[in-house]
Design a protein around this motif. Structure first.
Motif, PDB file in Angstrom:
ATOM      1  N   SER A   1       0.818  -1.210   0.000  1.00  0.00           N
ATOM      2  CA  SER A   1       0.000   0.000   0.000  1.00  0.00           C
ATOM      3  C   SER A   1       0.856   1.267   0.000  1.00  0.00           C
ATOM      4  O   SER A   1       1.658   1.476   0.920  1.00  0.00           O
ATOM      5  CB  SER A   1      -0.917   0.002   1.218  1.00  0.00           C
ATOM      6  N   MET A   2       0.654   2.107  -0.980  1.00  0.00           N
ATOM      7  CA  MET A   2       1.308   3.411  -0.968  1.00  0.00           C
ATOM      8  C   MET A   2       0.704   4.291   0.123  1.00  0.00           C
ATOM      9  O   MET A   2       1.398   5.109   0.740  1.00  0.00           O
ATOM     10  CB  MET A   2       1.172   4.077  -2.335  1.00  0.00           C
ATOM     11  N   CYS A   3      -0.586   4.111   0.378  1.00  0.00           N
ATOM     12  CA  CYS A   3      -1.264   4.942   1.370  1.00  0.00           C
ATOM     13  C   CYS A   3      -0.840   4.604   2.802  1.00  0.00           C
ATOM     14  O   CYS A   3      -1.106   5.395   3.717  1.00  0.00           O
ATOM     15  CB  CYS A   3      -2.772   4.808   1.221  1.00  0.00           C
ATOM     16  N   ASP A   4      -0.194   3.458   2.989  1.00  0.00           N
ATOM     17  CA  ASP A   4       0.313   3.139   4.325  1.00  0.00           C
ATOM     18  C   ASP A   4       1.342   4.171   4.775  1.00  0.00           C
ATOM     19  O   ASP A   4       1.457   4.477   5.964  1.00  0.00           O
ATOM     20  CB  ASP A   4       0.925   1.737   4.335  1.00  0.00           C
ATOM     21  N   VAL A   5       2.084   4.719   3.827  1.00  0.00           N
ATOM     22  CA  VAL A   5       3.051   5.765   4.159  1.00  0.00           C
ATOM     23  C   VAL A   5       2.317   7.008   4.670  1.00  0.00           C
ATOM     24  O   VAL A   5       2.690   7.604   5.691  1.00  0.00           O
ATOM     25  CB  VAL A   5       3.913   6.109   2.939  1.00  0.00           C
ATOM     26  N   THR A   6       1.248   7.388   3.986  1.00  0.00           N
ATOM     27  CA  THR A   6       0.481   8.564   4.402  1.00  0.00           C
ATOM     28  C   THR A   6      -0.112   8.364   5.788  1.00  0.00           C
ATOM     29  O   THR A   6      -0.082   9.273   6.635  1.00  0.00           O
ATOM     30  CB  THR A   6      -0.636   8.840   3.386  1.00  0.00           C
ATOM     31  N   VAL A   7      -0.656   7.180   6.024  1.00  0.00           N
ATOM     32  CA  VAL A   7      -1.224   6.881   7.343  1.00  0.00           C
ATOM     33  C   VAL A   7      -0.131   6.917   8.406  1.00  0.00           C
ATOM     34  O   VAL A   7      -0.344   7.418   9.518  1.00  0.00           O
ATOM     35  CB  VAL A   7      -1.930   5.505   7.312  1.00  0.00           C
TER      36      VAL A   7
END
Length: 330
Positions: A74-80
């Motif tokens: 997940s790329m969005c795991d970085v944002t989270v």
């Protein structure tokens, strides 16, 4: 590449689960936000992604199909993980994303990535609103501000869903207690009256009128006097469980009040009435019980013209006649 390990990721995941938004059917309001995000960014793809313990699940997608991927991809795991807007004009040159299969071409060829964290009302980042583009480019400040506003709208929609689910649970609990006896969990008087009214109607149509067994415990007063009301309550609960265990699935067992119970049976032929009484008495009058009670029973098969009040009055009268007869025999 997965984002840095959060100090309290378990609490964050628990917050996500409390929202009750995982694994839900497509929602038009969330789909609309994803479409608006793609339009604002001029991107072919936008999604509302929720980051669970070991997976990313998509609540809404514009430009693709909803699905899930391992959290490690997940790329969005970085944002989270960083819990702030992440705007990457070209993911190939960002060390956090360069090896991600969504960037390398294994899954996709993402260049522009922009993710805005989505929080619950306690402040946990439970997911993102993100946009991606296969072309490397930068979003302007107005676009980023608009995406932040949309992420806030997602947060509010999630909170409304949580509150709605909570309200539904509360109303279900209120309805349960309105229709059930709080001590035994059996149907209460109100529910019995409703069931009896309906049963009389069905009996008039089918030609087989319902049968009502009005039950009263013998010797219960002495239980309270000798052992106290706590033991008395325990006895009431035990009797309720035993009565419920020996009737048919469609029968109604209700606590009428105090030490009185009512069993309502539909489609019961007269010859089966003594069998039911024997089952009820056998269940209640166990010789192995340290605290013993008996059971007096009044039986009425409703007549076609009888009302709910008529049936209950006749059954109550016959119960007291049975109690008197049992005392005489004793």
């Amino acid at each position: 590449m997965r984002g840095p390990v959060l100090s309290d990721d378990a609490a964050r995941v628990a917050a996500l689960h409390r929202l009750g938004v995982l694994d839900q059917p497509p929602a038009p309001d969330l789909d609309a936000i994803a479409r608006l995000a793609a339009y604002i960014a001029g991107a072919p793809y936008a999604a509302i992604n929720l980051v669970d313990t070991d997976r990313q699940w998509q609540a809404a997608v514009c430009g693709g199909e909803r699905g899930e991927v391992p959290r490690a991809q997940s790329m969005c795991d970085v944002t989270v993980s960083v819990d702030e807007l992440v705007h990457v004009p070209d993911a190939r040159v960002d060390s956090r994303f360069a090896a991600n299969p969504f960037v390398t071409g294994v899954i996709d060829v993402v260049r522009l990535y922009c993710g805005v964290p989505v929080h619950d009302n306690a402040g946990f980042a439970v997911g993102t609103l993100c946009v991606t583009d296969p072309s490397a480019r930068r979003l302007d400040d107005g676009q980023l501000a608009a995406l932040r506003d949309l992420a806030t709208q997602v947060e509010q929609l999630f909170e409304l869903r949580r509150q709605h689910a909570q309200l539904v649970d509360v109303l279900a609990e209120v309805d349960h207690y309105a229709r059930h006896d709080p001590l035994t969990g059996l149907a209460n008087r109100r529910t019995l009256l409703d069931h009896l009214e309906l049963a009389l109607g069905r009996g008039r149509r089918s030609g087989v009128m319902p049968t009502l067994f009005f039950c009263d415990l013998d010797g219960f007063k002495s239980v309270n006097d000798r052992y106290g009301h706590d033991v008395g309550d325990q006895t009431i609960v035990a009797v309720a469980q035993r009565l419920a265990a020996v009737v048919r699935e469609g029968d109604t067992v209700a606590r009428w009040g105090g030490d009185e119970f009512v069993v309502l049976c539909e489609d019961l032929q007269p010859h089966a009435q003594p069998i039911v009484v024997d089952r009820l008495r056998t269940a209640v009058e166990s010789p192995d019980d340290e605290v013993r009670v008996g059971l007096s029973v009044g039986i009425v098969q409703a007549a076609y013209e009888q009302t709910v009040g008529d049936v209950l009055s006749d059954a109550d009268r016959l119960m007291y006649a049975d109690k008197h007869s049992r005392r005489q025999l004793a």
